[in-house]
Motif scaffolding. Structure first.
Motif, PDB file in Angstrom:
ATOM      1  N   LEU A   1       0.838  -1.201   0.000  1.00  0.00           N
ATOM      2  CA  LEU A   1       0.000   0.000   0.000  1.00  0.00           C
ATOM      3  C   LEU A   1       0.873   1.251   0.000  1.00  0.00           C
ATOM      4  CD1 LEU A   1      -2.639   1.563   0.154  1.00  0.00           C
ATOM      5  CD2 LEU A   1      -2.663   1.175   2.630  1.00  0.00           C
ATOM      6  N   VAL A   2       1.886   1.271   0.838  1.00  0.00           N
ATOM      7  CA  VAL A   2       2.791   2.424   0.891  1.00  0.00           C
ATOM      8  C   VAL A   2       3.515   2.591  -0.446  1.00  0.00           C
ATOM      9  CG1 VAL A   2       4.914   3.320   1.961  1.00  0.00           C
ATOM     10  CG2 VAL A   2       3.073   2.382   3.389  1.00  0.00           C
ATOM     11  N   LYS A   3       3.903   1.489  -1.054  1.00  0.00           N
ATOM     12  CA  LYS A   3       4.595   1.532  -2.347  1.00  0.00           C
ATOM     13  C   LYS A   3       3.742   2.224  -3.406  1.00  0.00           C
ATOM     14  CE  LYS A   3       6.294  -1.524  -6.027  1.00  0.00           C
ATOM     15  NZ  LYS A   3       6.470  -2.940  -6.445  1.00  0.00           N
ATOM     16  N   ILE A   4       2.458   1.852  -3.511  1.00  0.00           N
ATOM     17  CA  ILE A   4       1.623   2.459  -4.563  1.00  0.00           C
ATOM     18  C   ILE A   4       1.183   3.871  -4.189  1.00  0.00           C
ATOM     19  CG2 ILE A   4       0.868   0.269  -5.555  1.00  0.00           C
ATOM     20  CD1 ILE A   4      -1.771   0.547  -4.071  1.00  0.00           C
ATOM     21  N   ILE A   5       1.083   4.181  -2.893  1.00  0.00           N
ATOM     22  CA  ILE A   5       0.796   5.562  -2.498  1.00  0.00           C
ATOM     23  C   ILE A   5       1.933   6.470  -2.953  1.00  0.00           C
ATOM     24  CG2 ILE A   5       0.666   7.139  -0.520  1.00  0.00           C
ATOM     25  CD1 ILE A   5      -1.058   5.062   0.902  1.00  0.00           C
ATOM     26  N   PHE A   6       3.169   6.010  -2.793  1.00  0.00           N
ATOM     27  CA  PHE A   6       4.325   6.813  -3.181  1.00  0.00           C
ATOM     28  C   PHE A   6       4.577   6.815  -4.686  1.00  0.00           C
ATOM     29  CE2 PHE A   6       5.598   6.818   1.289  1.00  0.00           C
ATOM     30  CZ  PHE A   6       6.143   8.089   1.403  1.00  0.00           C
ATOM     31  N   ASN A   7       4.316   5.698  -5.348  1.00  0.00           N
ATOM     32  CA  ASN A   7       4.741   5.551  -6.737  1.00  0.00           C
ATOM     33  C   ASN A   7       3.617   5.419  -7.758  1.00  0.00           C
ATOM     34  OD1 ASN A   7       7.685   5.362  -6.144  1.00  0.00           O
ATOM     35  ND2 ASN A   7       7.016   3.566  -5.014  1.00  0.00           N
ATOM     36  N   GLY A   8       2.364   5.348  -7.320  1.00  0.00           N
ATOM     37  CA  GLY A   8       1.260   5.166  -8.239  1.00  0.00           C
ATOM     38  C   GLY A   8       1.109   3.721  -8.678  1.00  0.00           C
ATOM     39  N   PHE A   9       0.143   3.468  -9.563  1.00  0.00           N
ATOM     40  CA  PHE A   9      -0.121   2.078  -9.944  1.00  0.00           C
ATOM     41  C   PHE A   9      -0.615   1.939 -11.388  1.00  0.00           C
ATOM     42  CE2 PHE A   9      -3.705   3.954  -7.747  1.00  0.00           C
ATOM     43  CZ  PHE A   9      -4.769   3.715  -8.594  1.00  0.00           C
ATOM     44  N   THR A  10      -0.630   3.021 -12.159  1.00  0.00           N
ATOM     45  CA  THR A  10      -1.019   2.921 -13.569  1.00  0.00           C
ATOM     46  C   THR A  10       0.116   3.436 -14.449  1.00  0.00           C
ATOM     47  OG1 THR A  10      -2.007   5.134 -13.719  1.00  0.00           O
ATOM     48  CG2 THR A  10      -3.436   3.343 -12.951  1.00  0.00           C
ATOM     49  N   MET A  11       0.053   3.098 -15.737  1.00  0.00           N
ATOM     50  CA  MET A  11       1.121   3.466 -16.669  1.00  0.00           C
ATOM     51  C   MET A  11       0.928   4.859 -17.270  1.00  0.00           C
ATOM     52  SD  MET A  11       3.212   0.961 -16.599  1.00  0.00           S
ATOM     53  CE  MET A  11       4.228   1.301 -18.029  1.00  0.00           C
ATOM     54  N   ASP A  12      -0.321   5.280 -17.399  1.00  0.00           N
ATOM     55  CA  ASP A  12      -0.606   6.534 -18.102  1.00  0.00           C
ATOM     56  C   ASP A  12      -1.455   7.462 -17.234  1.00  0.00           C
ATOM     57  OD1 ASP A  12       0.452   5.823 -20.873  1.00  0.00           O
ATOM     58  OD2 ASP A  12      -0.933   4.168 -20.506  1.00  0.00           O
TER      59      ASP A  12
END
Length: 373
Positions: free
Chosen positions: A159-170
């Protein structure tokens, strides 16, 4: 235990088990084993007693958030999330009471949001804008409740990873493709039948009023029909509410299914769903309130809805390279963002610029929070 403490403990038990509208001071006094008149020595009415419970849990949440540990932002955010998990488990009853009260007494939701935001800004060492706040806080709070309600655990590191880095390509630079798209909502063909009229009228009455305040007689009078006709369709008021919510659940699930566009990437799909969500409830915000209230009236119906809409989002996310458990976290992040957008638009009324909201959420879904520092 003092008399006041006995009253408070009895109130916590009852408000946890029974919706606010169905609890009486007489019930509380019986459970506390005090005379009814004694309660008025401490609280002038049920509303004041209930708000006292909201005050208690608000203070406990604020105190809990003082224990954040870690050296880096990532470590501090993980600690922040773990503290949220802990308070939800330790204060299970009061947290549920707060979730019901956050809509009835919006000042407590504003207070807690301010406390949560203060700690997030200490972690990030800067001010967060309203969209970043929804992205981080909406997802953390919703995921915490969503998983805890079903006795599930989630991967905090992910969860922390995607909060910091996002989760989609575009991301979306221009929203015209969404605004100009043909978006569909199913309608009932035989809407003139009496059962449908009951469901339509009941949906609005339950959405605009407290559950216990809605009387069957009031519904039949508005439709100029007999109470007997009502009971020919519905065995009880509870069954009636369940059918109303089932109808609303189908509307929402069909909205997602029918407007799925396989040519859209996940970012564009989810921004479109946020837009559909806002448009759907814009003129009928009572439907949003009804769907939220059902959690406290019939928990099983709420969990069934949560499971179904979560699965639908997981299926859509099948395009990416995440595992099923990771996609469940992403799906709940999206639902959390949607949920708190609903609060900010329909309850606190603190968001007005929908175009700016959608563009910012699109960027956050792609980049996360780190790249916006």
């Amino acid at each position: 235990m003092s008399t006041k403490d006995r009253i408070i403990e009895a109130a916590i038990e009852l408000f946890y088990e029974i919706p606010y509208g169905d609890v009486s001071l007489l019930q509380i006094s019986k459970n506390a084993q005090v005379s009814n008149g004694i309660i008025y020595k401490y609280f002038k009415n049920k509303e004041e007693l209930f708000q006292h419970l909201l005050e208690i849990i608000s203070e406990r949440i604020e105190n809990k958030l003082e224990n954040i540990l870690g050296e880096t932002r990532e470590e501090k955010l993980k600690s922040y999330i773990r503290l949220n998990v802990e308070i939800t488990q330790e204060e299970k009853k009061l947290i549920k009471i707060f979730r019901e009260g956050q809509y009835k007494f919006i000042q407590y939701e504003k207070r807690i949001k301010k406390a949560y935001l203060k700690k997030l800004e200490e972690i990030f060492e800067r001010k967060l804008n309203e969209f970043e706040m929804i992205y981080i806080l909406g997802s953390i709070r919703f995921i915490n409740i969503s998983y805890n309600s079903r006795g599930m655990k989630y991967d905090i590191d992910f969860l922390v990873k995607i909060i910091f880095n996002g989760f989609t390509m575009d991301y979306i630079e221009n929203l015209d493709e969404i605004y100009n798209a043909n978006l569909y909502k199913r309608i009932i063909l035989n809407s003139d039948n009496f059962k449908h009229k009951f469901l339509e009228k009941g949906e609005k009455l339950f959405g605009l009023n407290e559950y216990h305040d809605v009387k069957i007689k009031e519904i039949t009078e508005k439709l100029d029909c007999s109470i007997g006709l009502f009971y020919s369709f519905f065995e009880s008021k509870d069954i009636f509410l369940i059918e109303i919510v089932e109808k609303l659940k189908k509307e929402i699930l069909f909205l997602i299914k029918d407007n799925y566009n396989e040519e859209f990437n996940t970012n564009k799909l989810y921004i479109m769903y946020l837009y559909i969500f806002i448009e759907f409830y814009k003129s009928t915000s009572y439907k949003y309130k009804l769907l939220r209230d059902v959690e406290f009236i019939n928990f099983d119906v709420y969990i069934d809805y949560l499971n179904k809409i979560e699965k639908l989002h997981i299926d859509i996310l099948g395009k990416n390279n995440f595992s099923t458990s990771e996609n469940r976290v992403v799906a709940n992040l999206i639902l959390g963002v949607q949920h708190y957008i609903g609060i900010e638009i329909f309850f606190t009324k603190e968001i007005n610029d929908i175009d700016k909201l959608l563009k910012n959420m699109s960027l956050l879904f792609k980049n996360g929070i780190k790249k916006l520092d």
